[in-house]
Write a protein that holds these residues in place. Structure first.
Motif, mmCIF file in Angstrom:
data_model
loop_
_atom_site.group_PDB
_atom_site.id
_atom_site.type_symbol
_atom_site.label_atom_id
_atom_site.label_comp_id
_atom_site.label_asym_id
_atom_site.label_seq_id
_atom_site.Cartn_x
_atom_site.Cartn_y
_atom_site.Cartn_z
ATOM 1 N N ALA A 54 -14.250 7.126 -2.683
ATOM 2 C CA ALA A 54 -13.478 7.227 -3.148
ATOM 3 C C ALA A 54 -13.567 6.742 -4.950
ATOM 4 N N GLN A 55 -12.423 7.724 -5.742
ATOM 5 C CA GLN A 55 -12.735 7.421 -6.817
ATOM 6 C C GLN A 55 -11.701 5.752 -7.246
ATOM 7 N N PRO A 56 -12.444 4.629 -8.658
ATOM 8 C CA PRO A 56 -10.892 3.897 -8.471
ATOM 9 C C PRO A 56 -9.423 4.307 -9.122
ATOM 10 N N GLY A 57 -9.354 4.018 -8.902
ATOM 11 C CA GLY A 57 -7.040 4.105 -8.728
ATOM 12 C C GLY A 57 -7.347 4.991 -7.509
ATOM 13 N N THR A 58 -8.181 4.886 -6.737
ATOM 14 C CA THR A 58 -6.869 6.051 -5.378
ATOM 15 C C THR A 58 -6.465 4.706 -5.103
ATOM 16 N N ARG A 59 -5.122 5.001 -4.063
ATOM 17 C CA ARG A 59 -4.157 4.277 -3.617
ATOM 18 C C ARG A 59 -3.899 4.140 -2.272
ATOM 19 N N PHE A 60 -3.751 3.927 -1.511
ATOM 20 C CA PHE A 60 -4.062 3.863 0.393
ATOM 21 C C PHE A 60 -2.390 3.289 0.100
ATOM 22 N N ILE A 61 -1.427 3.579 0.653
ATOM 23 C CA ILE A 61 0.407 2.567 1.559
ATOM 24 C C ILE A 61 0.241 2.044 2.708
ATOM 25 N N ALA A 76 -5.233 11.782 3.175
ATOM 26 C CA ALA A 76 -4.235 11.743 2.621
ATOM 27 C C ALA A 76 -3.119 11.051 2.883
ATOM 28 N N GLN A 77 -2.211 10.401 2.261
ATOM 29 C CA GLN A 77 -0.451 10.727 3.166
ATOM 30 C C GLN A 77 0.688 10.946 2.197
ATOM 31 N N CYS A 78 1.128 11.210 2.471
ATOM 32 C CA CYS A 78 2.651 11.284 2.307
ATOM 33 C C CYS A 78 4.041 10.670 2.654
ATOM 34 N N THR A 79 4.594 10.830 2.496
ATOM 35 C CA THR A 79 6.291 10.611 2.709
ATOM 36 C C THR A 79 7.537 11.246 3.613
ATOM 37 N N VAL A 80 8.015 11.633 3.979
ATOM 38 C CA VAL A 80 9.359 12.363 4.449
ATOM 39 C C VAL A 80 9.794 11.003 5.223
ATOM 40 N N GLU A 81 10.857 11.731 4.508
ATOM 41 C CA GLU A 81 12.575 10.577 4.018
ATOM 42 C C GLU A 81 13.098 11.757 4.655
ATOM 43 N N ILE A 82 14.155 11.244 6.705
ATOM 44 C CA ILE A 82 14.933 12.535 6.384
ATOM 45 C C ILE A 82 16.697 11.661 6.735
ATOM 46 N N SER A 83 17.489 12.190 6.173
ATOM 47 C CA SER A 83 18.551 11.545 5.485
ATOM 48 C C SER A 83 19.927 12.317 7.442
ATOM 49 N N ILE A 84 20.539 11.284 7.632
ATOM 50 C CA ILE A 84 21.114 12.248 9.056
ATOM 51 C C ILE A 84 23.059 12.536 8.423
ATOM 52 N N ASP A 112 15.915 4.373 -0.795
ATOM 53 C CA ASP A 112 17.523 3.048 -0.546
ATOM 54 C C ASP A 112 16.629 1.799 -1.271
ATOM 55 N N GLY A 113 15.842 1.155 -1.450
ATOM 56 C CA GLY A 113 15.731 0.239 -2.226
ATOM 57 C C GLY A 113 14.764 -0.757 -1.258
ATOM 58 N N SER A 114 14.408 -0.100 -0.211
ATOM 59 C CA SER A 114 13.346 -1.301 0.239
ATOM 60 C C SER A 114 11.851 -1.439 -0.075
ATOM 61 N N LYS A 115 10.891 -1.659 0.310
ATOM 62 C CA LYS A 115 10.167 -1.868 -0.853
ATOM 63 C C LYS A 115 8.617 -2.224 0.286
ATOM 64 N N TYR A 116 7.162 -1.096 0.029
ATOM 65 C CA TYR A 116 6.462 -0.848 0.285
ATOM 66 C C TYR A 116 5.164 -1.196 -0.056
ATOM 67 N N PRO A 117 4.052 -1.736 0.315
ATOM 68 C CA PRO A 117 2.510 -2.319 -0.671
ATOM 69 C C PRO A 117 1.873 -1.205 -0.307
ATOM 70 N N GLU A 118 1.166 -0.585 -1.449
ATOM 71 C CA GLU A 118 0.560 0.320 -1.572
ATOM 72 C C GLU A 118 -1.210 -0.149 -2.051
ATOM 73 N N LEU A 119 -2.163 0.010 -1.912
ATOM 74 C CA LEU A 119 -3.582 -0.443 -1.570
ATOM 75 C C LEU A 119 -4.034 0.350 -2.891
ATOM 76 N N VAL A 120 -4.490 -0.427 -4.194
ATOM 77 C CA VAL A 120 -5.527 0.197 -4.835
ATOM 78 C C VAL A 120 -6.794 -0.040 -4.745
ATOM 79 N N LEU A 121 -7.800 1.134 -5.203
ATOM 80 C CA LEU A 121 -8.640 0.711 -5.566
ATOM 81 C C LEU A 121 -8.856 0.728 -6.814
ATOM 82 N N GLU A 122 -9.882 -0.747 -6.956
ATOM 83 C CA GLU A 122 -9.950 -0.650 -8.589
ATOM 84 C C GLU A 122 -11.818 -0.186 -9.072
ATOM 85 N N LYS A 123 -12.523 -0.105 -7.981
ATOM 86 C CA LYS A 123 -14.008 0.037 -8.711
ATOM 87 C C LYS A 123 -14.748 0.961 -7.244
ATOM 88 N N MET A 124 -15.273 1.823 -7.429
ATOM 89 C CA MET A 124 -16.100 1.958 -6.942
ATOM 90 C C MET A 124 -16.962 0.729 -5.683
#
Length: 926
Positions: free
Chosen positions: A146-153, A325-333, A187-199
Motif C-alpha cells: 500500500a502506498q503512503p496516503g492510502t486511506r481506510f474508512i 477498496a471501499q465506497c459509501t452508499v447513501e440512500i434517502s427515503i 448529513d453532518g455526521s462524522k466518520y474516521p479515515e485511517l491514512v497510511l503515512e509511510k510504506m
C-alpha cells in the motif's frame, strides 16, 4: 444525571422561557403555547405556570379543572397552582431518536366553558450518552504494498445525543505509520479515515495495535474507545478501485421488496485471482442485501419514511490478493402518502336537547396524519345534510357544533360521520361515525283526529252508556306525549253538565250520565280538551255536538172533543137539512214526538151508522157523507182512534155524539130522556132486522157487480162518465207508494158513481181531493173510502157539479187564522205537517171562540166565527193552551220548508147555519 446537571438544565431553561412567557400575555390564546426544558428532569419538576400563561386566575382553577389530553402521561397539571409538572422520565433519545427537533405536543382541556389549548414542550438534549463503538476491537488488513496516503474508512461510533452533545471527532493513538482524518457526511455526521503515512514492511512489523477514540462535544466531553488491529499482508500491487467514492440514490417508501436499488462497481488492474473482486457490506444490515459477484444492492425489507428517512452503507470491494477498496452508499427515503388521517373524538356528548341553539358544542375533534408535507395536511368535513358543522380550532383540531334547529319528532337521532382527507396524490381519507341522540321537550300540542265531532244518540238511552269517543295524538315522548281528556265548556248549565255527560280522562270515551229526553233537550254542545303531561303542559280543544234523536214514546193527546168535569161526553148538533160534505166537527189531537212519530192519522173504530159520516184521514174532519133520511136515527155515536206514525204506533181514542136537530131545544128532549129497560123481544127483533139487512146488502152488492161488468162490456164511454174528464177522468192503477223523493204516503182518493140510491161503484180518482172530498165510512171495521164531489145517474151521466161556496160561519179573519202561514184548512192531500197542525190550531181557536155562545143563547147560529159551542168551553180555552208541535214534524229525505196549501169545504151551509153542541144530560143508549 447528577445534581449539577439538573441545576445546569434549569439555568439554561430560564432565558429560553422568558421570551415565550411574554408572548402568552397577548389577548389571543388560540396559538400554541411552547415550553423548552432539558431532558431527564426529575419527576415533579415544574415546566411552567400553565394557568398563568393561559390567563387564568387562581380562583378560576377549581372550576376550569385543567387536565392533560395526551396518549402518554408525560406531564400533569397541579390543581392548586396550575403549574405544568413532569410526571415521568423524559429521555429525548428514547422519545424522538435522532430527529433534530424533539417536541411533545398535547392538548390541555379546560371546562366550564369547555375548551382546549395546544401546548408544545421541546426537549433539549443533554450530554447523557457517551460515544460507543459496536465492537471492542476490529481488524484491518493492509498490504505492504500500500502506498503512503492510502486511506481506510474505520468503524463509526454511535452517540445518541444531538447537536453539540453528539459525536464530534475521532482521535488515534500516536503511530509513525498511521494518521487519522475526520470526515463529514452529507448529513453532518462524522466518520474516521485511517491514512497510511509511510510504506509498511511486513518483515519488520506484521501487526499494529492502535486505539481509536471517539469524542463528543459535551462539557466536559465524553468518549469511547475501540482497539484497531492492523495486519500487514503480502503485497498486492493494485487494489480494487470503485467507480464512485460515494453513491447516492433516493427511493420511495412504497418500493416493492426485491427491487434492485443500485449497483456498485470496482475494477482491479491485476490479473488472475488478484483481479477478482468480491463485494460485501462493511457492516451487514437487514434492510438491504448485496450480491457479492455483481455488486447489486437489493431491497429486502419494507421502507418506512416515518421510521427511518436515510440509510448510509459502506461497501467493500476485495480482490483475490486481499486488497480492499471501499465506497459509501447513501440512500434517502422519499415520503409517500401511505398513512390515512386518524379522527379522534374528545368530550363527546351522547344526547342533546332538541331546543339547543345553533352553535352548541357537541364534541372536540383531533385529526392526526403521520405523513409529512402535503401528505400530512388534512381537510375535515361532515357527510350528509345534517344540522351540524365543524369549526377549525387550531392545527388539526376542530369543534363539532350545531348549525340549525333540531326536531326530535322528525329525526330522533343523527349518525354523524366525519371524513378527514389529506392533500396527497392520490389523497387518502378516513371516516369516523358517532350517534347523537336528540332529547325530547314538550314542543307539540295534542292534535285531535277530527276538527269537530257530531254524535247522534236516541233518547231513552241507558245511563252510563258510551255515546262517543274522541282521540288526540301527541308525537312527544313520555309524559310530554301522554294525553288526558276533560270537558272545559258546554252550552248546558254548569250544574246540569255533570248530570248529563262525563268523559274518561284516559280513553276519551264520553258517557251519558242519564237518559236523554228528546222532548226536553234535542241537542247540546261540549268543548273537550286534550292536555299532555309536559311542563308546561300543552292542550287543544275540539267541539262535540250531541244530537238527541226522537223515539215514539209519546201517545197522541186528544184536545177536542174533551170530556166534561164529570166524565160525560159533549154532543154536536147537525142540521137535518145538512147536505153531503157538511162539516160537522173536527177531532183535534197533538203528539209531543217529532217526524213520523208525530204524523197523526184518524180512523173510525165504531159508528152507529157507518155510511152517514166521513172522517178525514189526516185532518180529523167529520163530514156528512149523505143527506139524512127519514128512517135515519137522530142520535149517532162515533168512536175515533188517533194513531201516530211510529213503529210500533201509539194511539188514543175520542168519542163523538152527533144529534140531528134544527135547534138546541129540539135536541135537548131527546138527550134528557132516561133510558128504559130493554125488552128481550125487541132485542130479538133487532137482531132479525140486522140479519135481513146484511143479506140484502150482499144481494145488492152482487147486483151492482153484475151491472158494472155488463156496462163495462156493452156501454159506451158515456156510461163511465166519471172517468172521462174532470177530476175522475180514467182509472189509475194501484201502485206501491214511492218514498224515494222525500214524500210520505197518502191514502188513495176514490171516486163514487151513484147508481140510484142503493147501488154504488167505487173507482179511484186521479186528482187529489179538495178539503170537501172526505172519506166515506165503508163499514164498522173502519175501512174508509173518499167520495166524488157530485152524484151522477147511471143512465144520464153529467159533469161534476162545482164546489159549493164555503160556509161563511167557518171563515176567520186574518188575525184569527191559525198556523204560521195564516192559511185556511188545507185539504187532506196537501203538505201534511203544516196542514195537520194548522187544522189543530184552527180547532183550538174555534174552541176559544165558544165563549161567545156561553151567554145561554138558545139560537143555533151562535154568531159569526162560532159554532154555537157549549158554555162548558169557556174563555179559558184559548190558543195559548194548545201546544205548538209543528217543530216536531219533518219530511224524511227532504229539506224543503213546510207550507200549507189552501183548501175549501164542499157543500153548502144549511139554512139553519151552524150546528150547536151541548152536554148530554144522560148516558147514551147502547
Amino acid at each position: 444525571m447528577g445534581s449539577g446537571a439538573v441545576e445546569r438544565g434549569r439555568a439554561e431553561r430560564r432565558p429560553v422561557l422568558f421570551p415565550l412567557l411574554l408572548s402568552l400575555f397577548s389577548p389571543a390564546l388560540s396559538e400554541q403555547i411552547r415550553y423548552r426544558i432539558p431532558e431527564e428532569m426529575p419527576k415533579g419538576s415544574v415546566v411552567g405556570n400553565l394557568a398563568k400563561d393561559l390567563g387564568f386566575g387562581v380562583q378560576e382553577l377549581p372550576t376550569r379543572k385543567l387536565r392533560i389530553s395526551s396518549e402518554k402521561p408525560y406531564f400533569t397539571v397541579s390543581a392548586e397552582s396550575g403549574e405544568l409538572l413532569v410526571s415521568s422520565r423524559l429521555d429525548r433519545e428514547q422519545i424522538c431518536g435522532k430527529r433534530p427537533a424533539c417536541a411533545l405536543e398535547f392538548e390541555v382541556v379546560a371546562e366550564d366553558p369547555l375548551n382546549f389549548y395546544h401546548v408544545s414542550v421541546e426537549l433539549e438534549d443533554i450530554n447523557d450518552h457517551t460515544p460507543k463503538f459496536t465492537h471492542m476491537s476490529f481488524e484491518l488488513q493492509i498490504s505492504e504494498s500500500a502506498q503512503p496516503g492510502t486511506r481506510f474508512i474505520l468503524e463509526v461510533a454511535e452517540d445518541a445525543d444531538m447537536a453539540s452533545n453528539s459525536l464530534q471527532n475521532y482521535k488515534l493513538s500516536p503511530s509513525p505509520s498511521f494518521s487519522l482524518v475526520n470526515k463529514e457526511k452529507q448529513d453532518g455526521s462524522k466518520y474516521p479515515e485511517l491514512v497510511l503515512e509511510k510504506m509498511l514492511d511486513r518483515e519488520q512489523q506484521s501487526y499494529h495495535r492502535l486505539v481509536l477514540t471517539a469524542l463528543d462535544g459535551g462539557n466536559p466531553p465524553l468518549s469511547g474507545t475501540t482497539e484497531l488491529r492492523i495486519q500487514v499482508t503480502d503485497a498486492n500491487d493494485n487494489p480494487p478501485v470503485f467507480t464512485k467514492e460515494v453513491y447516492r440514490v433516493s427511493l420511495p417508501e412504497n418500493l416493492p421488496l426485491g427491487t434492485t436499488v443500485l449497483q456498485v462497481s470496482a475494477t482491479d488492474q491485476d490479473e488472475g485471482i488478484n483481479s477478482e473482486i468480491t463485494y460485501a457490506f462493511y457492516r451487514p444490515g437487514q434492510v438491504f442485501t448485496l450480491n457479492s459477484k455483481s455488486g447489486e444492492i437489493i431491497l429486502q425489507k419494507t421502507l418506512d419514511f416515518e421510521d427511518i428517512r436515510e440509510y448510509s452503507l459502506v461497501v467493500e470491494g476485495r480482490d483475490g490478493g486481499g486488497l480492499v477498496a471501499q465506497c459509501t452508499v447513501e440512500i434517502s427515503i422519499k415520503d409517500e402518502n401511505d398513512n390515512s388521517p386518524e379522527v379522534t373524538f374528545h368530550s363527546l356528548l351522547e344526547m342533546i336537547l332538541e331546543s339547543a341553539v345553533p352553535g352548541t358544542l357537541i364534541a372536540l375533534i383531533k385529526i392526526h396524519d403521520q405523513d409529512s408535507g402535503e401528505n400530512g395536511e388534512v381537510n375535515c368535513q361532515l357527510e350528509g345534510d345534517i344540522p351540524f358543522k365543524i369549526i377549525s380550532s387550531s392545527k388539526n383540531s376542530y369543534k363539532l357544533v350545531t348549525d340549525g334547529s333540531l326536531d326530535r319528532e322528525l329525526t330522533p337521532e343523527y349518525n354523524i360521520t366525519i371524513t378527514a382527507t389529506d392533500r396527497g396524490k392520490p389523497p387518502l381519507s378516513s371516516s369516523k361515525s358517532v350517534t347523537l341522540y336528540i332529547a325530547d321537550i314538550n314542543d307539540n300540542a295534542p292534535v285531535f283526529q277530527q276538527a269537530s265531532y257530531t254524535v247522534h244518540v236516541a233518547e231513552n238511552n241507558p245511563p252510563g252508556a258510551s255515546i262517543a269517543q274522541v282521540s288526540a295524538s301527541d308525537p312527544d315522548l313520555g309524559p310530554n306525549g301522554q294525553v288526558s281528556y276533560s270537558i272545559v265548556a258546554s252550552d248546558l248549565e254548569p250544574r246540569a253538565l255533570l248530570s248529563y255527560v262525563s268523559v274518561s280522562a284516559q280513553s276519551g270515551v264520553v258517557f251519558a250520565q242519564r237518559a236523554f229526553d228528546h222532548e226536553q233537550l234535542r241537542a247540546f254542545q261540549l268543548t273537550l280538551q286534550a292536555r299532555d303531561h309536559g311542563s308546561p303542559a300543552l292542550s287543544a280543544n275540539v267541539s262535540l255536538q250531541v244530537l238527541v234523536g226522537d223515539r215514539n214514546d209519546n201517545a197522541p193527546r186528544v184536545l177536542y172533543p174533551a170530556l166534561g168535569p164529570d166524565g160525560s161526553a159533549l154532543f154536536d148538533t147537525v142540521p137535518r137539512a145538512a147536505e153531503p160534505g157538511y162539516l160537522v166537527t173536527k177531532v183535534v189531537a197533538v203528539d209531543a214526538d217529532s217526524g213520523h212519530n208525530a204524523w197523526l192519522s184518524y180512523h173510525v173504530l165504531q159508528a152507529s151508522d157507518p155510511g152517514l159520516f166521513s172522517l178525514g184521514l189526516r185532518t180529523g174532519e167529520v163530514r156528512t157523507a149523505r143527506a139524512l133520511g127519514d128512517k135515519d136515527a137522530a142520535r149517532h155515536r162515533l168512536l175515533v182512534a188517533v194513531r201516530d206514525g211510529g213503529q210500533p204506533p201509539l194511539s188514543a181514542t175520542a168519542t163523538l155524539l152527533l144529534v140531528f136537530a134544527d135547534s138546541l131545544q129540539e135536541a135537548l128532549p131527546d138527550l134528557t130522556d132516561h133510558p128504559v129497560p130493554s125488552d128481550p123481544q125487541e132485542e130479538l127483533q133487532f137482531y132479525l132486522v140486522v140479519a135481513l139487512a146484511l143479506v140484502s146488502v150482499l144481494f145488492l152488492l152482487a147486483v151492482i157487480l153484475a151491472v158494472a161488468l155488463r156496462l163495462r162490456h156493452t156501454s159506451g164511454p158515456l156510461a163511465w162518465g166519471c172517468f172521462q174528464h174532470g177530476p175522475c177522468s180514467k182509472p189509475v192503477p194501484v201502485v206501491a207508494p214511492n218514498y224515494s223523493e222525500g214524500t210520505l204516503p197518502y191514502s188513495f182518493n176514490l171516486c163514487v158513481e151513484h147508481m140510484g140510491k142503493t147501488e154504488f161503484n167505487f173507482q179511484k180518482c186521479n186528482d187529489p181531493l179538495n178539503s170537501g172530498q172526505d172519506i166515506l165510512f165503508g163499514d164498522s171495521s173502519g175501512a174508509l173510502f173518499p167520495l166524488c164531489s157530485a152524484t151522477e145517474s147511471t143512465s144520464h151521466p153529467e159533469t161534476l157539479t162545482s164546489q159549493a161556496p164555503p160556509n161563511t160561519d167557518w171563515r176567520f179573519s186574518q188575525a184569527q187564522r191559525p198556523g204560521t202561514s195564516g192559511s185556511q184548512n188545507g185539504d187532506e192531500t196537501g203538505t201534511w205537517p203544516n196542514n195537520q197542525f194548522d187544522t189543530e190550531m184552527l180547532q183550538a181557536m174555534i174552541l176559544a171562540s165558544a165563549s161567545e155562545a156561553a151567554d145561554g143563547s138558545s139560537t143555533l147560529g151562535g154568531g159569526a166565527g162560532t159554532m154555537g159551542l157549549s158554555a162548558r168551553y169557556g174563555p179559558q180555552f184559548t190558543l195559548q193552551h194548545v201546544p205548538d208541535y209543528r217543530q216536531n214534524v219533518y219530511i224524511p229525505g227532504s229539506n224543503a220548508t213546510l207550507t200549507n196549501a189552501a183548501g175549501k169545504r164542499d157543500g153548502k151551509a144549511p139554512a139553519g147555519g151552524n150546528g150547536n153542541k151541548k152536554k148530554s144530560g144522560k148516558k147514551e143508549k147502547k
